[in-house]
Design an enzyme around this catalytic site. Structure first.
Site, PDB file in Angstrom:
ATOM      1  N   SER A   1       0.859  -1.181   0.000  1.00  9.91           N
ATOM      2  CA  SER A   1       0.000   0.000   0.000  1.00  9.91           C
ATOM      3  C   SER A   1       0.894   1.230   0.000  1.00  9.91           C
ATOM      4  CB  SER A   1      -0.883   0.030   1.252  1.00  9.91           C
ATOM      5  OG  SER A   1      -1.528   1.279   1.402  1.00  9.91           O
TER       6      SER A   1
ATOM      7  N   TYR B   1      -2.364  -0.820   9.860  1.00 13.51           N
ATOM      8  CA  TYR B   1      -2.372  -1.082   8.422  1.00 13.51           C
ATOM      9  C   TYR B   1      -1.084  -0.565   7.773  1.00 13.51           C
ATOM     10  CZ  TYR B   1      -4.173  -1.369   3.637  1.00 13.51           C
ATOM     11  OH  TYR B   1      -4.357  -1.663   2.309  1.00 13.51           O
TER      12      TYR B   1
END
Length: 242
Positions: A134, A147
């Site tokens: 990401s 995350y």
């Protein structure tokens, strides 16, 4: 000008971990199947979404369960492409230590479990591993600290496995998507100020779609990327260069 990219994966066995919902994993699975591959998908849910149920062989798989992952891997002896896309996040709730640990267990350790368990099947095929990281691997994220930390780990894991497994003929790369319209991002997209800010900063002036990520996966798995390993390709509409 029009330009159409095409890839032929006829005869390839592709496994996409984490493709049970409408999102990046499912889009990647469909793209490989459309290119001729035999595609199998997994997810933590009992069933995948209805539109994919007839398309793919589906297995419910908990990537945090080591025994379950290795049992699953023991019945697969030839994998040409492994895509690790299983991930969880919960915006604004990741400061809780137990949930923080769970996010890392799914997103980072889960990717490692699957890759390591399937290493023999990948080695025999001189296969490719594509991990989904990401852009949060490179940005601070005050509402998604687990995350972000997990995806930074995925990028580093990609580099380490690329070195460790090069001798086996396995290439290992990652994709770092930007802001993408998925079920997982639905809650964040309820904040109109947030979504507008993303669009205003992004040079291409929009959120991405899962299909925007699939083409990069096909490229990284193809012979067009035969000399690419250990890379993390950013696909974010230019957000990270502003």
């Amino acid at each position: 000008m029009t330009a159409k990219a095409s890839f032929d994966f006829t005869g390839a066995n592709v496994l996409v971990i984490g493709a049970s919902r409408a999102g990046i994993g499912a889009a990647i699975a469909r793209a490989f199947q459309n290119a001729g591959a035999a595609v199998e998908i997994t997810g933590v849910e009992p069933e995948c979404i209805e539109e994919d149920a007839a398309r793919f062989d589906y297995t419910q798989l908990d990537v945090t369960d080591t025994n379950e992952v290795y049992d699953f891997a023991s019945t697969r002896d030839h994998i040409d492409v492994l895509v690790n896309c299983a991930a969880v996040t919960q915006r604004g709730k990741e400061m809780a230590p137990e949930f923080f640990s769970h996010v890392l267990d799914v997103n980072l350790t889960g990717s490692f479990r699957c890759a390591e368990a399937l290493h023999p099947a990948l080695s025999g095929a001189k296969g490719r591993v594509i991990n989904v990281a990401s852009m949060y691997a490179r940005f601070g994220s005050p509402r998604n600290p687990a995350y972000g930390a997990s995806k930074a780990g995925v990028e580093q894991l990609t580099k380490s496995l690329a070195i460790a497994w090069a001798k086996d003929g396995i290439r290992v790369n990652a994709i770092a998507p930007g802001f993408v319209v998925t079920e997982q991002s639905a809650r964040a997209r309820e904040d109109s100020i947030f979504t507008t800010a993303i669009e205003d900063r992004t040079p291409l002036a929009r959120w991405g779609h899962p299909e925007d990520i699939a083409g990069t996966a096909l490229f990284l798995a193809s012979d067009a990327a035969a000399f690419v390993t250990g890379a993390c390709v950013i696909v974010d509409g230019g957000y990270s260069v502003v």
